[in-house]
Enzyme design. Structure first.
Site, PDB file in Angstrom:
ATOM      1  N   GLU A  64       9.515   0.074  -3.936  1.00  0.00           N
ATOM      2  CA  GLU A  64      10.860   0.204  -3.372  1.00  0.00           C
ATOM      3  C   GLU A  64      11.111  -0.718  -2.178  1.00  0.00           C
ATOM      4  O   GLU A  64      12.245  -0.824  -1.702  1.00  0.00           O
ATOM      5  CB  GLU A  64      11.107   1.661  -2.973  1.00  0.00           C
ATOM      6  N   VAL A  86      -1.068  -0.883  -1.630  1.00  0.00           N
ATOM      7  CA  VAL A  86      -1.297  -0.561  -3.035  1.00  0.00           C
ATOM      8  C   VAL A  86      -2.797  -0.710  -3.272  1.00  0.00           C
ATOM      9  O   VAL A  86      -3.323  -1.823  -3.241  1.00  0.00           O
ATOM     10  CB  VAL A  86      -0.509  -1.500  -3.972  1.00  0.00           C
ATOM     11  N   ILE A  87      -3.465   0.409  -3.474  1.00  0.00           N
ATOM     12  CA  ILE A  87      -4.918   0.378  -3.675  1.00  0.00           C
ATOM     13  C   ILE A  87      -5.212   0.265  -5.163  1.00  0.00           C
ATOM     14  O   ILE A  87      -4.642   0.998  -5.973  1.00  0.00           O
ATOM     15  CB  ILE A  87      -5.580   1.630  -3.065  1.00  0.00           C
ATOM     16  N   THR A  91      -6.054   1.476 -13.689  1.00  0.00           N
ATOM     17  CA  THR A  91      -5.042   1.082 -14.669  1.00  0.00           C
ATOM     18  C   THR A  91      -4.310  -0.168 -14.199  1.00  0.00           C
ATOM     19  O   THR A  91      -4.485  -0.627 -13.067  1.00  0.00           O
ATOM     20  CB  THR A  91      -4.014   2.210 -14.881  1.00  0.00           C
ATOM     21  N   HIS A  93      -1.329  -0.308 -13.382  1.00  0.00           N
ATOM     22  CA  HIS A  93      -0.268   0.076 -12.445  1.00  0.00           C
ATOM     23  C   HIS A  93      -0.352  -0.748 -11.154  1.00  0.00           C
ATOM     24  O   HIS A  93       0.667  -1.212 -10.641  1.00  0.00           O
ATOM     25  CB  HIS A  93      -0.373   1.574 -12.146  1.00  0.00           C
ATOM     26  N   PHE A 118       5.497 -10.265   5.394  1.00  0.00           N
ATOM     27  CA  PHE A 118       4.827  -9.584   4.286  1.00  0.00           C
ATOM     28  C   PHE A 118       3.588  -8.857   4.790  1.00  0.00           C
ATOM     29  O   PHE A 118       2.575  -9.474   5.092  1.00  0.00           O
ATOM     30  CB  PHE A 118       4.449 -10.608   3.214  1.00  0.00           C
ATOM     31  N   ARG A 132      -8.097  -3.363   7.512  1.00  0.00           N
ATOM     32  CA  ARG A 132      -7.004  -4.316   7.721  1.00  0.00           C
ATOM     33  C   ARG A 132      -5.772  -3.664   8.354  1.00  0.00           C
ATOM     34  O   ARG A 132      -4.731  -4.294   8.491  1.00  0.00           O
ATOM     35  CB  ARG A 132      -6.633  -4.957   6.385  1.00  0.00           C
TER      36      ARG A 132
END
Length: 160
Positions: A64, A86-87, A91, A93, A118, A132
């Site tokens: 989003e 986003v880990i 899959t 995904h 970013f 991080r």
């Protein structure tokens, strides 16, 4: 294209005085994104962005972020900072979400002319993410905030 008034490479002496900045934060993986937000917000304030010119918006996840960034861009912000995590999982995904977020945020800044810092992490595991997000490898939120301000200043110089 370097001029005498440009900051030397690696030393972006860019301030945020007078700039309106929107920080957009994914709630997914909030243990990580809250740390990214702390770093980004601290950096923006230290660089002179006034509290009344600094808005924070939360979205469900990294997917989003581009939508919210586009909405912020058309509302007159000078810079946007997008933060997410986003880990990698078992899959595809991970691939779809991380690529969609990256491509979408790039498109927002190219289509609107508003720089987007970013700050979306794509680690293999939580430990890498935390390293991080204020851990031993720094804070990507800080880096994204600095980049957004530097690019807003560059935009101003190029449009002068």
């Amino acid at each position: 294209m370097r001029t005498k008034s440009d900051a030397p490479p690696g030393d972006p002496a860019v301030d945020g005085v007078g700039r309106r900045v929107c920080v957009i934060v994914s709630r997914f993986n909030s243990a990580v994104t809250e740390r990214l937000l702390e770093g980004a917000a601290r950096t923006l304030v230290e660089r002179g962005v006034a509290a009344e010119h600094l808005d924070t918006v939360f979205v469900p996840g990294a997917w989003e972020l581009p939508f919210a960034a586009r909405e912020a861009a058309v509302r007159g912000y000078d810079a946007i900072v997008a933060l997410g995590c986003v880990i990698r999982g078992e899959t595809a995904h991970f691939d779809h979400v991380s690529r969609g977020a990256a491509d979408g945020l790039a498109r927002v800044q190219l289509d609107t002319g508003v720089p987007v810092g970013f700050g979306v992490l794509t680690p293999d595991n939580l430990e890498q993410a935390l390293a991080r997000a204020g851990g031993e490898l720094g804070n990507v939120g800080v880096d994204a905030a600095r980049a957004a301000l530097e690019m807003a200043a560059l935009r101003g110089r190029l449009n002068a």
